[in-house]
Scaffold this motif. Structure first.
Motif, mmCIF file in Angstrom:
data_model
loop_
_atom_site.group_PDB
_atom_site.id
_atom_site.type_symbol
_atom_site.label_atom_id
_atom_site.label_comp_id
_atom_site.label_asym_id
_atom_site.label_seq_id
_atom_site.Cartn_x
_atom_site.Cartn_y
_atom_site.Cartn_z
ATOM 1 N N THR A 79 0.807 -1.221 0.000
ATOM 2 C CA THR A 79 0.000 0.000 0.000
ATOM 3 C C THR A 79 0.838 1.269 0.000
ATOM 4 O O THR A 79 0.278 2.368 0.007
ATOM 5 C CB THR A 79 -0.933 0.007 1.226
ATOM 6 N N VAL A 80 2.166 1.141 0.003
ATOM 7 C CA VAL A 80 3.018 2.332 -0.049
ATOM 8 C C VAL A 80 2.902 2.956 -1.437
ATOM 9 O O VAL A 80 3.181 2.314 -2.451
ATOM 10 C CB VAL A 80 4.486 1.976 0.261
ATOM 11 N N ARG A 81 2.512 4.223 -1.489
ATOM 12 C CA ARG A 81 2.219 4.846 -2.784
ATOM 13 C C ARG A 81 3.455 5.407 -3.468
ATOM 14 O O ARG A 81 3.547 5.393 -4.698
ATOM 15 C CB ARG A 81 1.194 5.965 -2.588
ATOM 16 N N LEU A 82 4.387 5.957 -2.705
ATOM 17 C CA LEU A 82 5.539 6.656 -3.277
ATOM 18 C C LEU A 82 5.065 7.723 -4.264
ATOM 19 O O LEU A 82 5.582 7.851 -5.382
ATOM 20 C CB LEU A 82 6.494 5.672 -3.972
ATOM 21 N N LYS A 83 4.109 8.495 -3.820
ATOM 22 C CA LYS A 83 3.486 9.483 -4.695
ATOM 23 C C LYS A 83 4.479 10.551 -5.143
ATOM 24 O O LYS A 83 4.520 10.925 -6.326
ATOM 25 C CB LYS A 83 2.299 10.113 -3.967
ATOM 26 N N ALA A 84 5.281 11.062 -4.222
ATOM 27 C CA ALA A 84 6.206 12.142 -4.569
ATOM 28 C C ALA A 84 7.332 11.658 -5.476
ATOM 29 O O ALA A 84 7.672 12.310 -6.476
ATOM 30 C CB ALA A 84 6.778 12.760 -3.292
ATOM 31 N N LEU A 85 7.939 10.513 -5.160
ATOM 32 C CA LEU A 85 8.992 9.976 -6.018
ATOM 33 C C LEU A 85 8.430 9.542 -7.365
ATOM 34 O O LEU A 85 9.101 9.653 -8.405
ATOM 35 C CB LEU A 85 9.672 8.791 -5.331
ATOM 36 N N GLY A 86 7.205 9.059 -7.366
ATOM 37 C CA GLY A 86 6.581 8.693 -8.635
ATOM 38 C C GLY A 86 6.397 9.883 -9.545
ATOM 39 O O GLY A 86 6.546 9.773 -10.770
ATOM 40 N N ALA A 87 6.088 11.038 -8.955
ATOM 41 C CA ALA A 87 5.927 12.248 -9.759
ATOM 42 C C ALA A 87 7.271 12.815 -10.191
ATOM 43 O O ALA A 87 7.392 13.372 -11.291
ATOM 44 C CB ALA A 87 5.142 13.287 -8.970
ATOM 45 N N ALA A 88 8.297 12.683 -9.354
ATOM 46 C CA ALA A 88 9.600 13.251 -9.666
ATOM 47 C C ALA A 88 10.409 12.378 -10.618
ATOM 48 O O ALA A 88 11.198 12.896 -11.415
ATOM 49 C CB ALA A 88 10.381 13.473 -8.379
ATOM 50 N N ARG A 243 7.107 10.914 5.136
ATOM 51 C CA ARG A 243 6.016 11.386 5.992
ATOM 52 C C ARG A 243 4.745 10.569 5.746
ATOM 53 O O ARG A 243 4.023 10.224 6.687
ATOM 54 C CB ARG A 243 5.745 12.866 5.739
ATOM 55 N N ASP A 244 4.466 10.258 4.492
ATOM 56 C CA ASP A 244 3.289 9.444 4.179
ATOM 57 C C ASP A 244 3.414 8.049 4.781
ATOM 58 O O ASP A 244 2.433 7.484 5.298
ATOM 59 C CB ASP A 244 3.105 9.339 2.666
ATOM 60 N N LEU A 245 4.610 7.472 4.711
ATOM 61 C CA LEU A 245 4.825 6.137 5.268
ATOM 62 C C LEU A 245 4.615 6.144 6.782
ATOM 63 O O LEU A 245 3.939 5.259 7.324
ATOM 64 C CB LEU A 245 6.238 5.665 4.945
#
Length: 251
Positions: A79-88, A243-245
């Motif tokens: 369920t870890v999204r890695l949203k910020a690294l995915g966007a970068a 922070r999300d994790l």
């Protein structure tokens, strides 16, 4: 020679009639009455207060660390999204690169996993030559919840130590406003790791970069591919995903 007659005094002591002084004739003192029970209680209370002060100054045993509501009842990696690294960089692959290492124990809960990002092609400086270089990134996540012993001293001692030795110098940067203590470790070989301590919880998020060449068996060009040594542009993304994790594991 006539011996002096023996005499028996009033206390039944046999003597020779010589005067031995008044001390021998004084009766023994009457036994002292016992001190009242409240005096003994007061002494015990005083002794307890002294020992309590000693224990406060020199605590016995290790205190259990504060867990701040963190829980690790199951594998969080899916369920870890890695949203910020995915966007970068690029989105994460839908599945983990390796099976999770999950430990649940009365003293320690721990999980470790690796999450690959989608490989992206890289366009070289020579636009007339189609590039077959691909850059890839892998994200490693480690969570350790120390429920009996405080990991703070060990965390500080290991702040400049990594699991792998590539021969590159490890650069350590203090990260403010993240947990109780946080450090970012970087190498010129394309590796960065963010470590965070909060109470008994220790988190690590690593980012590794690599390159591959799809040349259908031919040798890669002499330009040796893209430069992946500088991961500083992804620092803020790593902090955001950390922070999300941490939030996802807190009650």
């Amino acid at each position: 020679m006539i011996s002096e007659p023996e005499m028996v005094d009033e206390f039944g002591v046999v003597g020779t009639g010589e005067v031995v002084g008044d001390l021998a004739r004084k009766p023994a003192r009457e036994p002292r009455p016992p001190r009242p029970w409240w005096w003994a209680l007061g002494g015990a209370v005083l002794a307890s207060a002294v020992w309590a002060g000693v224990f406060c100054l020199y605590p016995v045993g290790d205190r259990r660390p504060e867990m701040h509501g963190y829980r690790l009842n199951e594998d969080p990696c899916p369920t870890v999204r890695l949203k910020a690294l995915g966007a970068a960089i690029s989105p994460r692959e839908p599945t983990s690169g390796s099976g999770p290492e999950l430990l649940n124990d009365s003293a320690l809960d721990r999980v470790r996993c690796f999450l690959p990002l989608r490989a992206m092609s890289w366009k070289g400086a020579k636009k007339s030559v189609k590039s077959r270089w691909y850059t890839g990134h892998s994200v490693g996540i480690t969570v350790a919840l120390h429920k009996r012993t405080d990991p703070a001293a060990e965390f500080e001692a290991m702040r400049g130590v990594t699991d792998t030795d590539t021969g590159d110098e490890v650069k350590v940067e203090k990260v403010p406003n993240l947990g109780d203590s946080a450090y970012l470790l970087t190498r010129d070989s394309g590796n960065a790791e963010l470590r965070v301590l909060e109470g008994g919880a220790v988190f690590a998020l690593s980012l590794d970069a690599y390159t591959t060449y799809d040349g259908d068996g031919s040798e890669p060009p002499s330009d040796d591919g893209p430069d992946i040594s500088d991961l500083s542009p992804y620092k803020s993304a790593m902090i955001s995903d950390m922070r999300d994790l941490m939030k996802s594991l807190r009650d």
